[in-house]
Design a protein around this motif. Structure first.
Motif, short mmCIF file in Angstrom:
data_model
loop_
_atom_site.label_atom_id
_atom_site.label_comp_id
_atom_site.label_asym_id
_atom_site.label_seq_id
_atom_site.Cartn_x
_atom_site.Cartn_y
_atom_site.Cartn_z
N GLU A 231 0.83 -1.20 0.00
CA GLU A 231 0.00 0.00 0.00
C GLU A 231 0.87 1.26 0.00
O GLU A 231 0.53 2.26 -0.64
N SER A 234 2.21 1.66 -3.40
CA SER A 234 1.13 2.09 -4.27
C SER A 234 0.84 3.58 -4.08
O SER A 234 0.65 4.31 -5.05
N ALA A 235 0.83 4.01 -2.79
CA ALA A 235 0.58 5.43 -2.52
C ALA A 235 1.66 6.30 -3.13
O ALA A 235 1.38 7.32 -3.77
N GLU A 238 1.35 6.33 -6.92
CA GLU A 238 0.27 7.18 -7.40
C GLU A 238 0.61 8.66 -7.23
O GLU A 238 0.23 9.50 -8.06
N ALA A 241 2.75 9.41 -10.10
CA ALA A 241 1.96 9.51 -11.32
C ALA A 241 1.22 10.85 -11.38
O ALA A 241 1.13 11.47 -12.46
N ALA A 242 0.71 11.27 -10.23
CA ALA A 242 0.03 12.57 -10.20
C ALA A 242 1.01 13.68 -10.54
O ALA A 242 0.68 14.63 -11.27
N THR A 245 1.55 13.67 -14.26
CA THR A 245 0.38 14.13 -15.00
C THR A 245 0.28 15.65 -15.04
O THR A 245 -0.09 16.24 -16.07
N HIS A 260 4.70 15.63 -3.28
CA HIS A 260 5.32 14.31 -3.37
C HIS A 260 6.49 14.19 -2.40
O HIS A 260 6.60 13.22 -1.64
N ARG A 324 -13.08 9.79 -5.37
CA ARG A 324 -12.40 11.07 -5.62
C ARG A 324 -12.77 12.04 -4.51
O ARG A 324 -13.70 11.82 -3.74
N ARG A 360 -5.92 15.71 -6.98
CA ARG A 360 -5.19 14.46 -6.80
C ARG A 360 -4.22 14.55 -5.62
O ARG A 360 -4.01 13.57 -4.90
N GLU A 363 -6.23 13.94 -2.59
CA GLU A 363 -6.60 12.54 -2.49
C GLU A 363 -5.42 11.67 -2.06
O GLU A 363 -5.58 10.72 -1.28
N ARG A 364 -4.24 11.99 -2.58
CA ARG A 364 -3.07 11.24 -2.16
C ARG A 364 -2.74 11.52 -0.70
O ARG A 364 -2.28 10.63 0.03
#
Length: 639
Positions: A231, A234-235, A238, A241-242, A245, A260, A324, A360, A363-364
């Motif tokens: 997890e 994964s966090a 992500e 990735a954000a 993006t 980040h 979201r 995002r 959310e992260r």
């Protein structure tokens, strides 16, 4: 007698770790030499002692081997890199330490509703290695369903288990006979089963069951740790990735990179929810609230008012459904969840409009918050178990190794030689469900830890050891605060203070009896100490032997002749007195309650007058008699 025919030879056999059969050698030689019976008896006794010593040394060596295996397992967990490698190592050690022919592990498949073979060691049957067990079927299916260890000396002939053709065929092809299975547990949840098995019939002893349970606990930790690491990765993935993006948005690139970096550092250094809130507001601007699942405030950064509870519930439900963050007026909500569990929410009031990349980030942040809350809960549960085990050892009898207990307490910041009171919480605080009981124990652990004390569950009670001198005040505070948490009246009995570890067990017993007395006195939902119960305090207080003597003397002087008369003749004078006083002195109602004739009650009370004196019904004497009867009832509770 020569050396080879003396007890010394048994020491030499012990020194070279000879086999048990070799210990017969000196006796055989002595008999051949014609030694007298007394010398033979001496050698027989020496042989018996030597064999016991050898058996003890063998058990010690085996225990050292088990502890070494457990230590190696913990070392593997500390350097966890690959879950499969760790599980294979645990299964291999289980087989080695138990001397089993085969060891294997199954894990539950929640989607399919069964359990499947995960790792094997010593298995030769491909069919066995591919087995899937329905919940409740076979020994393993029953362990997975019940969460309790099961052992069988002969699986094929054991009717306790639901046999299926597929399972029996796999077990038969593997040639297994004796099987031991223990659950893999995460908290109260069973996630799989760890097994040891033999191809011949033999029982598994209690020590082997305990060892396999320990290995299963390590395996469960490995699985849970791997999940948390996944997890976390994964966090972080992500978040990266954000960041990628939003590179197209020049105004968002720096904010995403800062988010980040900050949150990655938070995860790596073990930061808290307050740090996440500060990081989000520094990157996105504005003000932020972090709330737990009950809507309580975890952190606040900047000027922002808490929304209405109904608004929070609706917005968090929408955020969870959509996956979201959602907007409600000027506020943005991001649900903090872990799987299906709701852990809380982040509520942001930004200074400027949020673009998709900014959402995002929020959310992260919620995902990282969930990870930190889960980690904090895991740490708190582990600490709570350690603190609870210490208190359980302190109030157990007999007390063993007080120096070791003091050392354990010091590591937890508890001084056992300082004054402490013990508070016992009644069954009225614990509902029928296990979750409610766990909630009460969790509250007690947090409450005691915040005050430098300890809490544990014991004999159906929740017990708190709190520093201080005021036992009654502590009991009332616990009853008041826990009543608010549970939404129902809570009774708490207390005793103390105690200044030494040796006194804590007795203090707990007094607090427990005080709790019982409160119920008997009709004071449920209240808190009090032994000293505050007046004459009851003589029985339940902390004055030691003298208090027990005072109670005995009071009972003897007040109703002793009646108690003695009942004991000698098997009569019911005490019961008649209790009924008589309980109905306000009415002979007819007392007779009805006792299911006897009024004349019988009259005759019994006349006998009481002969034993206690004609003035026993005068108000001052009657009050003492009633108090003595209540003390007697508390002293010897029914059933």
């Amino acid at each position: 007698m020569s050396t080879m025919s003396s007890p010394v030879e048994f020491l030499e056999l012990l020194a070279r770790e000879a086999a048990p059969v070799e210990f017969e050698g000196p006796l055989v030689a002595a008999r051949a030499a014609g030694l007298p019976p007394d010398r033979l008896a001496e050698l027989e006794q020496a042989k018996s002692v030597a064999l016991r010593v050898r058996a003890l040394l063998e058990r010690r060596r085996r225990r050292e081997s088990e502890l070494s295996g457990l230590y190696d397992t913990v070392s593997d967990l500390a350097g966890l890199r690959d879950l499969d490698d760790v599980l294979r190592a645990i299964v291999h050690r289980a087989r080695h330490l138990l001397g089993a022919d085969v060891a294997y592990m199954t894990l539950n498949d929640d989607e399919r509703g069964d359990t499947y073979m995960r790792v094997t060691d010593g298995s030769v049957s491909a069919r066995f290695q591919r087995l899937r067990l329905p919940m409740g079927a076979g020994l393993g299916g029953l362990v997975a369903q019940s969460g309790a260890p099961y052992v069988t000396a002969n699986y094929g002939e054991d009717a306790r288990f639901h046999h299926t053709g597929e399972i029996d065929a796999g077990v038969g092809e593997e040639g297994l006979v004796a099987i031991l299975g223990v659950p893999l547990r995460l908290g109260s949840t069973s996630i799989g089963v760890l097994y040891a098995a033999n191809r011949s019939a033999r029982p598994f002893v209690r020590e082997e069951v305990a060892l396999l349970v320990s290995l299963a606990a390590h395996a469960a930790v490995a699985i849970d740790t791997a999940r948390l690491l996944t997890e976390t990765r994964s966090a972080l993935a992500e978040l990266s990735a954000a960041n990628t993006t939003i590179r197209a948005h020049s105004s968002s690139v720096e904010r995403a990179a800062a988010a980040h970096d900050r949150m990655t550092a938070l995860v790596l250094r073990g930061g808290g929810v307050e740090d996440v809130a500060a990081a989000v507001t520094e990157v996105l601007g504005g003000a932020l609230l972090a709330l737990d699942a009950e809507g309580r405030l975890l952190a606040r950064v900047g000027e922002i008012e808490e929304p209405d509870r109904a608004d929070i519930v609706e917005a968090v439900a929408a955020s969870r459904t959509e996956g979201r963050s959602v907007r409600r007026g000027p506020l943005w909500y991001a649900a903090v969840v872990a799987g299906a569990e709701n852990l809380g929410a982040l509520v942001l009031r930004p200074d400027d409009e949020l673009v998709d990349a900014d959402q995002r980030i929020l959310e992260r942040a919620a995902l990282v918050t969930a990870l930190l809350l889960l980690f904090r809960r895991t740490v708190a549960e582990a600490e709570g178990r350690v603190r609870g085990e210490l208190l359980d050892d302190l109030i157990a009898r007999p007390l063993r190794d007080t120096d070791a207990l003091r050392s354990r307490a010091r590591r937890l910041g508890v001084d056992l030689d300082a004054p402490h009171v013990l508070v016992a919480v009644g069954d009225d605080a614990i509902a029928a469900t296990g979750s409610a009981r766990q909630r009460v124990l969790s509250w007690a652990t947090t409450y005691a830890s915040a005050r430098g004390g300890l809490a544990a569950a014991r004999d159906g009670r929740v017990v708190l050891m709190l520093p201080g001198l005021d036992a009654g005040g502590s009991a009332r505070a616990v009853a008041r605060d826990l009543s608010r948490v549970t939404g129902r009246p809570v009774t708490a009995g207390a005793s103390g203070p105690s200044n030494t570890p040796a006194a804590l067990a007795g203090t707990f017993q007094e607090a427990d009896r005080c709790l019982t007395a409160l119920g008997a006195l009709g004071r449920a939902g209240q808190g009090a100490s032994t000293v505050e119960l007046g004459f009851v305090g003589l029985l339940l207080g902390t004055v030691g032997d003298r208090g027990e003597k005072d109670v005995t003397e009071f009972l003897s002087a007040t109703v002793g002749p009646v108690l003695d008369y009942d004991a000698r003749r098997g009569t019911a004078l005490v019961k008649t007195l209790e009924a008589y006083f309980g109905v306000g002195g009415s002979l007819a109602r007392a007779a009805e309650q006792l299911h006897v004739h009024v004349n019988t009650v009259t005759q019994r009370l006349e006998r009481v007058g002969q034993l206690l004196g004609v003035d026993w019904q005068r108000p001052e004497r009657a009050l003492e008699v009633q108090l003595a009867l209540r003390l007697h009832r508390l002293r010897t509770p029914a059933g």
